[in-house]
Design a protein around this motif. Sequence first.
Motif, PDB file in Angstrom:
ATOM      1  N   MET A  17       1.001  14.118   3.755  1.00  0.00           N
ATOM      2  CA  MET A  17       0.566  14.865   4.928  1.00  0.00           C
ATOM      3  C   MET A  17       0.999  16.329   4.797  1.00  0.00           C
ATOM      4  O   MET A  17       1.820  16.843   5.548  1.00  0.00           O
ATOM      5  CB  MET A  17       1.136  14.225   6.199  1.00  0.00           C
ATOM      6  N   LEU A  18       0.433  17.011   3.823  1.00  0.00           N
ATOM      7  CA  LEU A  18       0.684  18.421   3.643  1.00  0.00           C
ATOM      8  C   LEU A  18      -0.205  19.202   4.604  1.00  0.00           C
ATOM      9  O   LEU A  18      -1.312  18.797   4.911  1.00  0.00           O
ATOM     10  CB  LEU A  18       0.355  18.840   2.200  1.00  0.00           C
ATOM     11  N   SER A  19       0.271  20.360   5.057  1.00  0.00           N
ATOM     12  CA  SER A  19      -0.582  21.212   5.874  1.00  0.00           C
ATOM     13  C   SER A  19      -1.386  22.161   4.995  1.00  0.00           C
ATOM     14  O   SER A  19      -2.171  22.958   5.497  1.00  0.00           O
ATOM     15  CB  SER A  19       0.274  22.021   6.857  1.00  0.00           C
ATOM     16  N   THR A  20      -1.193  22.077   3.684  1.00  0.00           N
ATOM     17  CA  THR A  20      -1.931  22.906   2.736  1.00  0.00           C
ATOM     18  C   THR A  20      -3.431  22.740   2.953  1.00  0.00           C
ATOM     19  O   THR A  20      -3.938  21.635   3.040  1.00  0.00           O
ATOM     20  CB  THR A  20      -1.574  22.516   1.289  1.00  0.00           C
ATOM     21  N   LYS A  21      -4.132  23.852   3.050  1.00  0.00           N
ATOM     22  CA  LYS A  21      -5.576  23.818   3.264  1.00  0.00           C
ATOM     23  C   LYS A  21      -6.298  23.594   1.944  1.00  0.00           C
ATOM     24  O   LYS A  21      -6.134  24.358   0.999  1.00  0.00           O
ATOM     25  CB  LYS A  21      -6.042  25.133   3.898  1.00  0.00           C
ATOM     26  N   LEU A  22      -7.112  22.543   1.904  1.00  0.00           N
ATOM     27  CA  LEU A  22      -7.900  22.260   0.710  1.00  0.00           C
ATOM     28  C   LEU A  22      -9.206  23.038   0.786  1.00  0.00           C
ATOM     29  O   LEU A  22     -10.278  22.482   1.034  1.00  0.00           O
ATOM     30  CB  LEU A  22      -8.158  20.760   0.581  1.00  0.00           C
ATOM     31  N   GLU A  23      -9.089  24.338   0.618  1.00  0.00           N
ATOM     32  CA  GLU A  23     -10.239  25.222   0.688  1.00  0.00           C
ATOM     33  C   GLU A  23     -10.158  26.255  -0.425  1.00  0.00           C
ATOM     34  O   GLU A  23      -9.069  26.669  -0.818  1.00  0.00           O
ATOM     35  CB  GLU A  23     -10.277  25.961   2.030  1.00  0.00           C
ATOM     36  N   LYS A  24     -11.320  26.647  -0.922  1.00  0.00           N
ATOM     37  CA  LYS A  24     -11.382  27.774  -1.838  1.00  0.00           C
ATOM     38  C   LYS A  24     -11.484  29.074  -1.026  1.00  0.00           C
ATOM     39  O   LYS A  24     -12.175  29.099  -0.021  1.00  0.00           O
ATOM     40  CB  LYS A  24     -12.621  27.663  -2.742  1.00  0.00           C
ATOM     41  N   PRO A  25     -10.776  30.133  -1.477  1.00  0.00           N
ATOM     42  CA  PRO A  25      -9.787  30.164  -2.553  1.00  0.00           C
ATOM     43  C   PRO A  25      -8.433  29.664  -2.063  1.00  0.00           C
ATOM     44  O   PRO A  25      -7.896  30.165  -1.080  1.00  0.00           O
ATOM     45  CB  PRO A  25      -9.735  31.650  -2.930  1.00  0.00           C
ATOM     46  N   LEU A 154     -13.302  21.033 -15.712  1.00  0.00           N
ATOM     47  CA  LEU A 154     -13.211  22.064 -14.688  1.00  0.00           C
ATOM     48  C   LEU A 154     -13.431  23.463 -15.259  1.00  0.00           C
ATOM     49  O   LEU A 154     -14.031  24.326 -14.605  1.00  0.00           O
ATOM     50  CB  LEU A 154     -11.852  21.985 -13.987  1.00  0.00           C
ATOM     51  N   ILE A 155     -12.970  23.693 -16.472  1.00  0.00           N
ATOM     52  CA  ILE A 155     -13.164  25.002 -17.092  1.00  0.00           C
ATOM     53  C   ILE A 155     -14.631  25.218 -17.458  1.00  0.00           C
ATOM     54  O   ILE A 155     -15.090  26.348 -17.601  1.00  0.00           O
ATOM     55  CB  ILE A 155     -12.221  25.157 -18.307  1.00  0.00           C
ATOM     56  N   PHE A 181      -2.949  21.424  -6.832  1.00  0.00           N
ATOM     57  CA  PHE A 181      -3.386  22.049  -8.084  1.00  0.00           C
ATOM     58  C   PHE A 181      -4.903  22.168  -8.052  1.00  0.00           C
ATOM     59  O   PHE A 181      -5.601  21.195  -7.774  1.00  0.00           O
ATOM     60  CB  PHE A 181      -2.922  21.158  -9.236  1.00  0.00           C
ATOM     61  N   HIS A 182      -5.412  23.387  -8.324  1.00  0.00           N
ATOM     62  CA  HIS A 182      -6.866  23.588  -8.280  1.00  0.00           C
ATOM     63  C   HIS A 182      -7.302  24.598  -9.340  1.00  0.00           C
ATOM     64  O   HIS A 182      -6.904  25.764  -9.296  1.00  0.00           O
ATOM     65  CB  HIS A 182      -7.291  24.089  -6.901  1.00  0.00           C
ATOM     66  N   ILE A 183      -8.107  24.142 -10.308  1.00  0.00           N
ATOM     67  CA  ILE A 183      -8.751  25.037 -11.266  1.00  0.00           C
ATOM     68  C   ILE A 183     -10.094  25.426 -10.665  1.00  0.00           C
ATOM     69  O   ILE A 183     -10.941  24.557 -10.431  1.00  0.00           O
ATOM     70  CB  ILE A 183      -8.954  24.359 -12.631  1.00  0.00           C
ATOM     71  N   TYR A 184     -10.304  26.724 -10.393  1.00  0.00           N
ATOM     72  CA  TYR A 184     -11.569  27.094  -9.755  1.00  0.00           C
ATOM     73  C   TYR A 184     -12.666  27.411 -10.762  1.00  0.00           C
ATOM     74  O   TYR A 184     -13.841  27.283 -10.460  1.00  0.00           O
ATOM     75  CB  TYR A 184     -11.394  28.230  -8.745  1.00  0.00           C
ATOM     76  N   ASP A 185     -12.331  27.821 -11.967  1.00  0.00           N
ATOM     77  CA  ASP A 185     -13.283  27.949 -13.074  1.00  0.00           C
ATOM     78  C   ASP A 185     -12.512  28.414 -14.301  1.00  0.00           C
ATOM     79  O   ASP A 185     -11.276  28.342 -14.313  1.00  0.00           O
ATOM     80  CB  ASP A 185     -14.474  28.876 -12.747  1.00  0.00           C
ATOM     81  N   LEU A 189      -6.597  29.519 -11.930  1.00  0.00           N
ATOM     82  CA  LEU A 189      -6.023  28.287 -11.385  1.00  0.00           C
ATOM     83  C   LEU A 189      -5.089  28.659 -10.247  1.00  0.00           C
ATOM     84  O   LEU A 189      -4.326  29.624 -10.346  1.00  0.00           O
ATOM     85  CB  LEU A 189      -5.266  27.581 -12.504  1.00  0.00           C
ATOM     86  N   ASP A 190      -5.122  27.887  -9.166  1.00  0.00           N
ATOM     87  CA  ASP A 190      -4.245  28.098  -8.020  1.00  0.00           C
ATOM     88  C   ASP A 190      -3.340  26.895  -7.801  1.00  0.00           C
ATOM     89  O   ASP A 190      -3.750  25.743  -7.987  1.00  0.00           O
ATOM     90  CB  ASP A 190      -5.058  28.306  -6.735  1.00  0.00           C
ATOM     91  N   LEU A 191      -2.113  27.179  -7.381  1.00  0.00           N
ATOM     92  CA  LEU A 191      -1.188  26.165  -6.884  1.00  0.00           C
ATOM     93  C   LEU A 191      -0.784  26.575  -5.482  1.00  0.00           C
ATOM     94  O   LEU A 191      -0.543  27.759  -5.220  1.00  0.00           O
ATOM     95  CB  LEU A 191       0.075  26.080  -7.752  1.00  0.00           C
ATOM     96  N   ALA A 192      -0.702  25.610  -4.572  1.00  0.00           N
ATOM     97  CA  ALA A 192      -0.277  25.913  -3.202  1.00  0.00           C
ATOM     98  C   ALA A 192       0.641  24.814  -2.695  1.00  0.00           C
ATOM     99  O   ALA A 192       0.610  23.677  -3.179  1.00  0.00           O
ATOM    100  CB  ALA A 192      -1.489  26.063  -2.282  1.00  0.00           C
ATOM    101  N   ALA A 193       1.462  25.165  -1.701  1.00  0.00           N
ATOM    102  CA  ALA A 193       2.401  24.197  -1.125  1.00  0.00           C
ATOM    103  C   ALA A 193       2.704  24.604   0.312  1.00  0.00           C
ATOM    104  O   ALA A 193       2.322  25.693   0.764  1.00  0.00           O
ATOM    105  CB  ALA A 193       3.685  24.132  -1.952  1.00  0.00           C
ATOM    106  N   ASP A 194       3.413  23.724   1.022  1.00  0.00           N
ATOM    107  CA  ASP A 194       3.788  24.010   2.404  1.00  0.00           C
ATOM    108  C   ASP A 194       4.965  24.975   2.488  1.00  0.00           C
ATOM    109  O   ASP A 194       5.186  25.600   3.518  1.00  0.00           O
ATOM    110  CB  ASP A 194       4.167  22.717   3.126  1.00  0.00           C
TER     111      ASP A 194
END
Length: 225
Positions: A17-25, A154-155, A181-185, A189-194
């Motif tokens: 239950m992370l509050s991290t938004k699963l959105e690009k970017p 993903l690449i 963890f999200h590779i956008y192209d 690559l982005d990493l995010a956390a609470d």
Amino acid sequence: MSTNKMLDSFHEMSQTMLSTKLEKPLFYKNKFALRFELGPTDISLWADSKRENINEEYFRVASNRAASIFRSAFSQNDEINVCYQIFSDGRQKIRKSDYFFKLFSKLSGKPMVFSEHRDIYRDDLEYKRYCIKRVTISDTYTHDLDEDEIIFTLINSDFGYRGPSLLGQLFLINCTKGLVFHIYDDRGLDLAADNKQPLESIYHEQNSLLLDYDRDYMDSLFARI
């Protein structure tokens, strides 16, 4: 029970239950985040001046960088949730024929939930049928994943003729460490956390790969004085 409540239930059971938004970017949508440069600026994307043939060395370096960051973010026994989503005007759906299910075929026996999210990008959608369609696979561990194939796919996002690619967005949620963890192209690559804690060691470990454009912001969060 509604689909969204079922998804929440899975998340609670696996402590995701992370509050991290699963959105690009992902980097710009979350306060605590890191953005990495995958595509090397000193190697041309193209193998010729006419831009007819891609330079495989560029993709080799980008893949190696992504793999190195993945190993910093995931240990073999970390619990993972795999989230794949597409933007839909109400007609597009995630289908079992999508390459996503082939890429994660080894997880076919794991809990899987399909859901819709109508406020993920903006609150003023012109048509109410617009939404995000998402599938989430839970009760999974890093050692269940083929990270090399995932990274390769993903690449290829903008270069499907190199091999398989995904049309939607893929987020790997590390439930154990509390990060996404999200590779956008091929570029990044982005990493995010609470909070800062899950990202601090990665910031120092992979500092040379941080995107210089956003380095000042990341330094303000993670640099030790």
